[in-house]
Design a protein around this motif. Structure first.
Motif, PDB file in Angstrom:
ATOM      1  N   ASN A   1       1.774   1.262 -13.805  1.00 32.47           N
ATOM      2  CA  ASN A   1       2.453   1.503 -15.056  1.00 32.47           C
ATOM      3  C   ASN A   1       3.411   2.689 -14.973  1.00 32.47           C
ATOM      4  OD1 ASN A   1       0.415   3.331 -14.706  1.00 32.47           O
ATOM      5  ND2 ASN A   1      -0.277   3.305 -16.845  1.00 32.47           N
ATOM      6  N   LYS A   2       3.343   3.456 -13.895  1.00 37.51           N
ATOM      7  CA  LYS A   2       4.238   4.593 -13.715  1.00 37.51           C
ATOM      8  C   LYS A   2       5.399   4.267 -12.780  1.00 37.51           C
ATOM      9  CE  LYS A   2       0.534   7.981 -14.373  1.00 37.51           C
ATOM     10  NZ  LYS A   2      -0.190   9.134 -13.765  1.00 37.51           N
ATOM     11  N   LEU A   3       5.556   3.001 -12.434  1.00 36.44           N
ATOM     12  CA  LEU A   3       6.611   2.629 -11.508  1.00 36.44           C
ATOM     13  C   LEU A   3       7.975   2.868 -12.128  1.00 36.44           C
ATOM     14  CD1 LEU A   3       5.434  -0.683  -9.796  1.00 36.44           C
ATOM     15  CD2 LEU A   3       5.803   1.537  -8.744  1.00 36.44           C
ATOM     16  N   ASN A   4       8.837   3.500 -11.380  1.00 36.12           N
ATOM     17  CA  ASN A   4      10.225   3.668 -11.766  1.00 36.12           C
ATOM     18  C   ASN A   4      11.043   3.816 -10.491  1.00 36.12           C
ATOM     19  OD1 ASN A   4      10.203   6.583 -11.018  1.00 36.12           O
ATOM     20  ND2 ASN A   4       8.840   6.738 -12.799  1.00 36.12           N
ATOM     21  N   CYS A   5      12.350   3.887 -10.639  1.00 34.94           N
ATOM     22  CA  CYS A   5      13.217   3.927  -9.460  1.00 34.94           C
ATOM     23  C   CYS A   5      12.929   5.151  -8.598  1.00 34.94           C
ATOM     24  CB  CYS A   5      14.674   3.879  -9.892  1.00 34.94           C
ATOM     25  SG  CYS A   5      15.179   5.214 -11.000  1.00 34.94           S
ATOM     26  N   ARG A   6      12.622   6.287  -9.248  1.00 28.98           N
ATOM     27  CA  ARG A   6      12.371   7.501  -8.491  1.00 28.98           C
ATOM     28  C   ARG A   6      11.080   7.393  -7.663  1.00 28.98           C
ATOM     29  NH1 ARG A   6      15.381  10.929  -6.364  1.00 28.98           N
ATOM     30  NH2 ARG A   6      16.591  10.978  -8.304  1.00 28.98           N
ATOM     31  N   SER A   7      10.008   6.864  -8.253  1.00 29.25           N
ATOM     32  CA  SER A   7       8.746   6.749  -7.525  1.00 29.25           C
ATOM     33  C   SER A   7       8.851   5.758  -6.370  1.00 29.25           C
ATOM     34  CB  SER A   7       7.636   6.330  -8.484  1.00 29.25           C
ATOM     35  OG  SER A   7       7.883   5.031  -9.010  1.00 29.25           O
ATOM     36  N   ILE A   8       9.572   4.653  -6.586  1.00 29.74           N
ATOM     37  CA  ILE A   8       9.750   3.670  -5.512  1.00 29.74           C
ATOM     38  C   ILE A   8      10.568   4.277  -4.379  1.00 29.74           C
ATOM     39  CG2 ILE A   8      10.715   1.417  -4.933  1.00 29.74           C
ATOM     40  CD1 ILE A   8      10.140   0.552  -7.797  1.00 29.74           C
ATOM     41  N   TRP A   9      11.614   5.039  -4.733  1.00 30.62           N
ATOM     42  CA  TRP A   9      12.445   5.675  -3.716  1.00 30.62           C
ATOM     43  C   TRP A   9      11.637   6.703  -2.918  1.00 30.62           C
ATOM     44  CZ3 TRP A   9      17.081   4.198  -2.007  1.00 30.62           C
ATOM     45  CH2 TRP A   9      17.789   5.071  -1.178  1.00 30.62           C
ATOM     46  N   GLN A  10      10.725   7.411  -3.558  1.00 33.14           N
ATOM     47  CA  GLN A  10       9.884   8.370  -2.854  1.00 33.14           C
ATOM     48  C   GLN A  10       8.958   7.670  -1.859  1.00 33.14           C
ATOM     49  OE1 GLN A  10       7.930  10.574  -5.955  1.00 33.14           O
ATOM     50  NE2 GLN A  10       9.689  11.920  -6.340  1.00 33.14           N
ATOM     51  N   GLU A  11       8.423   6.501  -2.252  1.00 35.11           N
ATOM     52  CA  GLU A  11       7.607   5.728  -1.312  1.00 35.11           C
ATOM     53  C   GLU A  11       8.429   5.313  -0.096  1.00 35.11           C
ATOM     54  OE1 GLU A  11       4.562   3.627  -4.550  1.00 35.11           O
ATOM     55  OE2 GLU A  11       6.370   2.592  -3.866  1.00 35.11           O
ATOM     56  N   TYR A  12       9.655   4.929  -0.346  1.00 33.64           N
ATOM     57  CA  TYR A  12      10.557   4.544   0.739  1.00 33.64           C
ATOM     58  C   TYR A  12      10.847   5.735   1.647  1.00 33.64           C
ATOM     59  CZ  TYR A  12      15.063   3.335   2.894  1.00 33.64           C
ATOM     60  OH  TYR A  12      16.099   3.129   3.774  1.00 33.64           O
ATOM     61  N   GLN A  13      11.090   6.908   1.079  1.00 36.77           N
ATOM     62  CA  GLN A  13      11.375   8.099   1.869  1.00 36.77           C
ATOM     63  C   GLN A  13      10.172   8.535   2.694  1.00 36.77           C
ATOM     64  OE1 GLN A  13      14.404   9.669   2.183  1.00 36.77           O
ATOM     65  NE2 GLN A  13      15.172   7.905   1.042  1.00 36.77           N
ATOM     66  N   LYS A  14       8.973   8.401   2.142  1.00 33.06           N
ATOM     67  CA  LYS A  14       7.772   8.747   2.909  1.00 33.06           C
ATOM     68  C   LYS A  14       7.636   7.849   4.127  1.00 33.06           C
ATOM     69  CE  LYS A  14       5.022  10.613  -0.933  1.00 33.06           C
ATOM     70  NZ  LYS A  14       3.810  10.409  -1.775  1.00 33.06           N
ATOM     71  N   ASP A  15       7.945   6.573   3.950  1.00 34.64           N
ATOM     72  CA  ASP A  15       7.862   5.663   5.095  1.00 34.64           C
ATOM     73  C   ASP A  15       8.963   5.973   6.105  1.00 34.64           C
ATOM     74  OD1 ASP A  15       6.538   3.048   6.109  1.00 34.64           O
ATOM     75  OD2 ASP A  15       8.692   2.659   6.264  1.00 34.64           O
ATOM     76  N   LEU A  16      10.143   6.377   5.628  1.00 37.82           N
ATOM     77  CA  LEU A  16      11.205   6.777   6.560  1.00 37.82           C
ATOM     78  C   LEU A  16      10.752   7.962   7.405  1.00 37.82           C
ATOM     79  CD1 LEU A  16      14.573   6.580   4.572  1.00 37.82           C
ATOM     80  CD2 LEU A  16      13.764   5.085   6.389  1.00 37.82           C
ATOM     81  N   ALA A  17      10.070   8.921   6.788  1.00 33.47           N
ATOM     82  CA  ALA A  17       9.555  10.073   7.537  1.00 33.47           C
ATOM     83  C   ALA A  17       8.537   9.624   8.574  1.00 33.47           C
ATOM     84  CB  ALA A  17       8.942  11.088   6.578  1.00 33.47           C
ATOM     85  N   TYR A  18       7.690   8.655   8.199  1.00 32.02           N
ATOM     86  CA  TYR A  18       6.702   8.130   9.148  1.00 32.02           C
ATOM     87  C   TYR A  18       7.388   7.435  10.319  1.00 32.02           C
ATOM     88  CZ  TYR A  18       3.033   5.081  10.974  1.00 32.02           C
ATOM     89  OH  TYR A  18       2.163   4.418  11.801  1.00 32.02           O
ATOM     90  N   LYS A  19       8.399   6.623  10.034  1.00 28.42           N
ATOM     91  CA  LYS A  19       9.131   5.939  11.096  1.00 28.42           C
ATOM     92  C   LYS A  19       9.849   6.943  11.997  1.00 28.42           C
ATOM     93  CE  LYS A  19      10.036   1.371   9.036  1.00 28.42           C
ATOM     94  NZ  LYS A  19       8.952   1.337   8.062  1.00 28.42           N
ATOM     95  N   ASN A  20      10.375   8.002  11.416  1.00 23.66           N
ATOM     96  CA  ASN A  20      11.046   9.021  12.226  1.00 23.66           C
ATOM     97  C   ASN A  20      10.058   9.746  13.135  1.00 23.66           C
ATOM     98  OD1 ASN A  20      13.714   8.632  11.349  1.00 23.66           O
ATOM     99  ND2 ASN A  20      13.370   9.861   9.504  1.00 23.66           N
ATOM    100  N   ARG A  21       8.828   9.955  12.659  1.00 23.96           N
ATOM    101  CA  ARG A  21       7.820  10.576  13.525  1.00 23.96           C
ATOM    102  C   ARG A  21       7.499   9.678  14.720  1.00 23.96           C
ATOM    103  NH1 ARG A  21       5.319  11.997   8.574  1.00 23.96           N
ATOM    104  NH2 ARG A  21       3.721  10.370   8.843  1.00 23.96           N
ATOM    105  N   LEU A  22       7.552   8.377  14.488  1.00 25.43           N
ATOM    106  CA  LEU A  22       7.348   7.431  15.584  1.00 25.43           C
ATOM    107  C   LEU A  22       8.604   7.246  16.428  1.00 25.43           C
ATOM    108  CD1 LEU A  22       5.383   4.574  13.735  1.00 25.43           C
ATOM    109  CD2 LEU A  22       4.429   6.419  15.122  1.00 25.43           C
ATOM    110  N   ASN A  23       9.714   7.862  15.989  1.00 25.45           N
ATOM    111  CA  ASN A  23      11.013   7.689  16.653  1.00 25.45           C
ATOM    112  C   ASN A  23      11.404   6.209  16.679  1.00 25.45           C
ATOM    113  OD1 ASN A  23      13.310   8.702  17.875  1.00 25.45           O
ATOM    114  ND2 ASN A  23      12.477   8.537  19.946  1.00 25.45           N
TER     115      ASN A  23
END
Length: 500
Positions: free
Chosen positions: A4-26
């Motif tokens: 119920n708290k989903l919004n564009c900002r929260s979805i974008w933050q989830e995407y950015q967290k995964d980008l950080a994870y992918k970058n750690r894996l190079n």
């Protein structure tokens, strides 16, 4: 995070967290490098204009062999169910064939396997298109998919899945005409003039919901698809513990490819510098050397004295070529792509060659099982989509129009999806097996025999089955009317006539 708290900002933050994870894996750099090595761009980034840059691309040969070995036999889907009537099962298989043909499923499946072999992961995303009234599928790169639980590669156990799509601004305006697009606005724009659109899939109240957004704007509201399964299939080439990203076949052999290219480049450089004899002149007698034919050259002193001599460097060590050949040979052997598997041997002993080819395929059994599981998941997702969106409609079966209600397929239907090589489900083999069972009396009912014959082998089988059932009903009605004695008398008369 609560839905119920989903919004564009929260979805974008989830995407950015995964980008950080992918970058750690190079992951991004690895994926680019692995794709380049497969394509033959193996000297990219090197600043050495005077150095020859040869490419002995055995990476592509090995990967193509692995892909073709998995896809040499078409994967077939066989559906059956104890709780669903045969007519509905036939309609389901018919619709699956149409969907696969329209979406070019076999071609996309090869691309999924190719991505898995090169990048480590293969994925496909399916969705129903109401405009075309069919199911569309799309191959997704591992850099464009986000799992909510990054430690688990199982699709159905994810709290959410995000599909990342980069679309052009023109296409964005067509798909979302009510959304404002400004170039000077931080709206997910990339340097190549595209918009990053996130499709977030999640389960709520037992069904899959989705919502689309960019960094600063919701594009679609929360929508209930009514589906029970995530419309995503996913596989790893080699699983990695505690990560949903796997490892491909290319990553482990890149150092070998680099070593071979370097050695070959050094060999070319040596040959270029030392292949031809060098001329040494006596500077006290000759000022310069003129190699033109018939040229007159003046010397100081007696011209009969030696004024020049030639020098030829020693041959390059044979060990260099040997180590290049052994590196390529060992790499292919360890990857299962030996000369016997690739067909690079003379057919002196056919049995031995076939045995070597079969043994070379054995290491790919894990990948084959992963492929079968992916196809099975795909079939179940298609049935899930068809169940919800198709409803009741007329379907052509065996040359006649049949009214089928696809909504009768539910989670309790216990659909059994069997996956295997197409030869395993060969219609000819199936009919041959049925003939043997019927001849031996194991199958005595002609109706059961006909129901199991593929429709394409007997186009009018339903009419024949219908006639047989009508005769059987008439026979049962006659017996129910108490005329058994009459049939007995008739049979006795026939027997007496035959005895006569």
């Amino acid at each position: 995070m609560g839905e119920n708290k989903l919004n564009c900002r929260s979805i974008w933050q989830e995407y950015q967290k995964d980008l950080a994870y992918k970058n750690r894996l190079n992951l991004f750099d690895k994926t680019k490098q692995q794709q380049n090595f497969f394509l033959g761009r193996q000297w990219e980034g090197l600043n050495a204009p005077d150095l020859e840059k040869p490419v002995l691309n055995f990476v592509k040969r090995v990967v193509n062999y692995l892909i073709s070995t998995l896809m040499v036999q078409d994967v077939a889907i066989n559906l059956k169910s104890k709780d669903t009537e045969i007519r509905l099962v036939d309609a389901l298989e018919k619709e699956l064939e149409k969907i696969n043909e329209a979406s070019r499923f076999k071609t996309k499946l090869r691309n999924v396997i190719k991505n898995a072999a090169i990048d480590g992961d293969g994925a496909m995303f399916m969705r129903y298109n109401p405009e075309t009234d069919t199911v569309e599928s799309e191959v997704i790169c591992n850099t464009n998919i986000v799992f909510g639980d990054r430690n688990n590669a199982e699709v159905e156990k994810q709290p959410y899945i995000i599909i990342v799509k980069k679309i052009s601004t023109e296409m964005f305006r067509q798909q979302f005409p009510n959304c404002e697009v400004k170039k000077n606005y931080s709206f997910g724009f990339e340097e190549d003039d595209t918009v990053t659109v996130l499709i977030r899939l999640y389960k709520k109240n037992g069904t899959v919901h989705f919502i689309q957004s960019t960094e600063h704007q919701l594009l679609t509201k929360e929508t209930d698809t009514g589906q029970k399964l995530y419309p995503v299939v996913y596989m790893n080439w080699e699983t990695v513990r505690d990560s949903y990203h796997g490892m491909g076949a290319v990553e482990t052999i890149i150092p070998n490819q680099i070593a071979v290219n370097k050695l070959w480049a050094m060999a070319l450089l040596y040959q270029k510098n030392n292949a031809f004899p060098k001329v040494f002149i006596d500077k006290t007698k000759l000022d310069r050397w003129n190699s033109s034919p018939g040229a007159v050259m003046g010397v100081i002193g007696n011209p009969n004295d030696a004024v020049a001599t030639s020098f030829r460097a020693g041959d390059m060590a044979a060990q260099l070529m040997a180590i290049v050949e052994k590196t390529i040979s060992y790499t292919k052997d360890f990857m299962g792509a030996n000369d016997a598997a690739l067909g690079n041997v003379s057919p002196v002993n056919t049995s031995a060659i076939m045995a070597l080819q079969k043994s070379s395929v054995a290491p790919l059994e894990l990948q084959k099982m992963a492929l079968y599981q992916l196809v099975e998941d795909y079939a179940r997702i298609i049935y899930d989509i068809v169940r919800h969106y198709y409803g009741a409609r007329w379907v052509e079966l065996d040359g006649e129009q049949v009214y089928v209600d696809f909504g009768l397929i539910d989670e309790n239907a216990r659909l059994v999806v069997d996956i295997g090589p197409s030869e395993y489900w060969s219609e000819t083999a199936q009919v041959s097996t049925l003939d043997n069972l019927f001849t031996r009396g194991i199958i005595e009912d002609a109706i059961i025999y006909l129901e199991n014959i593929p429709s394409r082998m007997l186009p009018n089988k339903n009419k024949i089955i219908k006639q047989l059932k009508e005769k059987e009903e008439q026979h049962n009605e006659v017996i129910a009317d108490g005329t058994i004695a009459e049939f007995a008398d008739m049979n006795m008369e026939v027997l007496e006539d035959e005895n006569v």
